[in-house]
Design an enzyme around this catalytic site. Structure first.
Site, PDB file in Angstrom:
ATOM      1  N   ASN A   9       0.853  -1.390   0.038  1.00 57.46           N
ATOM      2  CA  ASN A   9       0.053   0.064  -0.207  1.00 57.46           C
ATOM      3  C   ASN A   9       0.903   1.262  -0.067  1.00 57.46           C
ATOM      4  O   ASN A   9       1.537   1.305   1.087  1.00 57.46           O
ATOM      5  CB  ASN A   9      -1.107  -0.173   1.307  1.00 57.46           C
ATOM      6  N   TRP A  10       1.289   1.819  -0.962  1.00 51.35           N
ATOM      7  CA  TRP A  10       1.684   2.893  -1.246  1.00 51.35           C
ATOM      8  C   TRP A  10       1.533   3.939  -1.384  1.00 51.35           C
ATOM      9  O   TRP A  10       2.163   4.879  -0.528  1.00 51.35           O
ATOM     10  CB  TRP A  10       2.526   2.983  -2.740  1.00 51.35           C
ATOM     11  N   LYS A  11       0.059   4.500  -0.911  1.00 48.39           N
ATOM     12  CA  LYS A  11      -0.270   5.279   0.329  1.00 48.39           C
ATOM     13  C   LYS A  11      -0.340   7.017  -0.825  1.00 48.39           C
ATOM     14  O   LYS A  11       0.215   6.768  -1.627  1.00 48.39           O
ATOM     15  CB  LYS A  11       0.170   5.518   1.392  1.00 48.39           C
ATOM     16  N   HIS A  48      -9.914   1.264   4.366  1.00 51.33           N
ATOM     17  CA  HIS A  48      -8.259   1.820   5.653  1.00 51.33           C
ATOM     18  C   HIS A  48      -8.625   2.789   6.179  1.00 51.33           C
ATOM     19  O   HIS A  48      -9.803   3.622   6.602  1.00 51.33           O
ATOM     20  CB  HIS A  48      -7.768   2.238   4.534  1.00 51.33           C
ATOM     21  N   GLU A  50      -6.675   5.527   7.224  1.00 46.52           N
ATOM     22  CA  GLU A  50      -6.742   6.582   7.004  1.00 46.52           C
ATOM     23  C   GLU A  50      -7.901   7.237   6.669  1.00 46.52           C
ATOM     24  O   GLU A  50      -8.011   8.297   6.964  1.00 46.52           O
ATOM     25  CB  GLU A  50      -5.599   6.144   6.319  1.00 46.52           C
ATOM     26  N   GLU A  97      -6.187  -4.753  10.143  1.00 50.73           N
ATOM     27  CA  GLU A  97      -5.298  -4.195  10.373  1.00 50.73           C
ATOM     28  C   GLU A  97      -5.535  -3.206  11.654  1.00 50.73           C
ATOM     29  O   GLU A  97      -6.327  -2.024  11.667  1.00 50.73           O
ATOM     30  CB  GLU A  97      -4.783  -3.155   9.124  1.00 50.73           C
ATOM     31  N   SER A 151       2.303  -2.117  10.128  1.00 50.66           N
ATOM     32  CA  SER A 151       3.548  -2.696  10.894  1.00 50.66           C
ATOM     33  C   SER A 151       4.365  -3.721  10.405  1.00 50.66           C
ATOM     34  O   SER A 151       5.395  -4.150  10.929  1.00 50.66           O
ATOM     35  CB  SER A 151       3.927  -2.310  12.288  1.00 50.66           C
ATOM     36  N   GLY A 201       2.696  -1.295   4.051  1.00 46.30           N
ATOM     37  CA  GLY A 201       3.022  -0.176   3.961  1.00 46.30           C
ATOM     38  C   GLY A 201       4.232   0.610   4.111  1.00 46.30           C
ATOM     39  O   GLY A 201       4.849   0.050   3.115  1.00 46.30           O
ATOM     40  N   GLY A 202       4.855   0.942   5.187  1.00 42.63           N
ATOM     41  CA  GLY A 202       6.209   1.299   4.726  1.00 42.63           C
ATOM     42  C   GLY A 202       6.883   0.546   4.131  1.00 42.63           C
ATOM     43  O   GLY A 202       7.640   1.011   3.631  1.00 42.63           O
TER      44      GLY A 202
HETATM   45  P1  PGA Z   1       2.097   0.251   7.960  1.00 41.98           P
HETATM   46  O1  PGA Z   1       0.909   0.567   6.841  1.00 41.98           O
HETATM   47  O2  PGA Z   1       2.923  -0.880   6.996  1.00 41.98           O
HETATM   48  O3  PGA Z   1       3.105   1.133   7.484  1.00 41.98           O
HETATM   49  O4  PGA Z   1       1.837   0.110   9.165  1.00 41.98           O
HETATM   50  C1  PGA Z   1       0.263  -0.401   6.672  1.00 41.98           C
HETATM   51  C2  PGA Z   1      -1.535  -0.290   5.894  1.00 41.98           C
HETATM   52  O5  PGA Z   1      -1.287   0.959   6.106  1.00 41.98           O
HETATM   53  O6  PGA Z   1      -1.833  -0.237   4.980  1.00 41.98           O
END
Ligand code: PGA
Length: 249
Positions: free
Chosen positions: A10-12, A99, A101, A169, A211, A232-233
């Site tokens: 997930n590149w956001k 999600h 966010e 998540e 994470s 994500g990251g």
């Molecule tokens: P993260 O994000 O791996 O950076 O914790 C995961 C996500 O929001 O899908």
């Protein structure tokens, strides 16, 4: 989308430039045909979606999007929005909905999420429906109840199981370096599966997200209950993402 484990990046709102996005896509293209037991995917930002999808179109890497217009699956007057038809036209195969966010920064309600899922299904996009509890809810041992409430919207929509993936998540695990224990995740995933079974949704993959990194992916990957990871990251660096894929393969 075939039935195997999924590792989806997930590149956001990353990376800053198209050149960097293409570099990441170029790396993903080298995985074509390499990952028989893992379906690798990514969700570039909307502005990079078309280019990334073009580069990956002749590979088995899935390309999805991070959001979708709730009001039409086709065309219309919705300034700033992108419809299911437009997403499909760029080559998108799936969409993230729910999600945390989107829920927190954009105040996305159950009604809106329901509409987004409907528009996605209308255009035959697979829905990766994200659910998760806050730290307060986790501490108060309310996780399973919260997830049941979030999953309840699926009972009001005719979602074919083949078009649905769940991403569990925990909100407090996203981008924090914290995760629940693997036992907690496995138990939670069993509960999610039983809720889905009660809705007649069988064979749905339940991914873990929050994470996930190169060091902890191996623990999660050992369990059948964990159908993969939403990353994500750690999906923004080729080496860490490659190690996560390897762990699930
Ligand atoms: P993260 O994000 O791996 O950076 O914790 C995961 C996500 O929001 O899908």
């Amino acid at each position: 989308m075939k039935n195997s484990k999924y590792v989806i990046g997930n590149w956001k709102t990353n990376p800053a430039t198209k050149a960097q996005a293409m570099e990441l896509a170029q790396f993903l293209s080298t995985l074509n045909g390499q990952t028989k037991t893992v379906q690798v995917g990514c969700t570039p930002s909307l502005v990079h979606l078309d280019a990334v999808s073009g580069l990956l179109s002749k590979t088995d890497i899935l390309v999805g999007c991070q959001d979708i217009c709730a009001f039409t699956a086709d065309v219309g007057a919705y300034t700033g929005d992108v419809s299911a038809a437009q997403l499909v036209d760029t080559g998108a195969q799936f969409v993230l909905v729910g999600h945390s966010e989107r829920r927190s920064y954009y105040g996305e309600s159950t009604t809106l999420l329901t509409a987004k899922i409907q528009q996605a299904l209308h255009a035959d996009l697979t829905v990766v429906f994200c659910i998760g509890e806050t730290k307060e809810q986790y501490t108060a041992a309310q996780t399973l109840t919260v997830l049941e409430e979030q999953l309840a919207i699926l009972s009001s929509i005719e979602v074919p199981a083949s078009k649905l993936i769940i991403a569990y998540e925990p909100v407090w695990a996203i981008g924090t370096g914290l995760t629940p224990t693997v036992d907690e995740v496995v138990n939670t995933h069993r509960h999610i599966q039983s809720v889905l079974t009660n809705m007649g949704l069988l064979g749905v993959s339940v991914l873990y997200g929050g994470s996930v990194n190169a060091s902890n992916a191996g623990q999660f990957a050992q369990f059948d209950e964990i159908g993969g990871a939403l990353v994500g990251g750690a999906s923004l660096k080729a080496d860490s993402f490659a190690q996560i894929i390897e762990a699930f393969a």
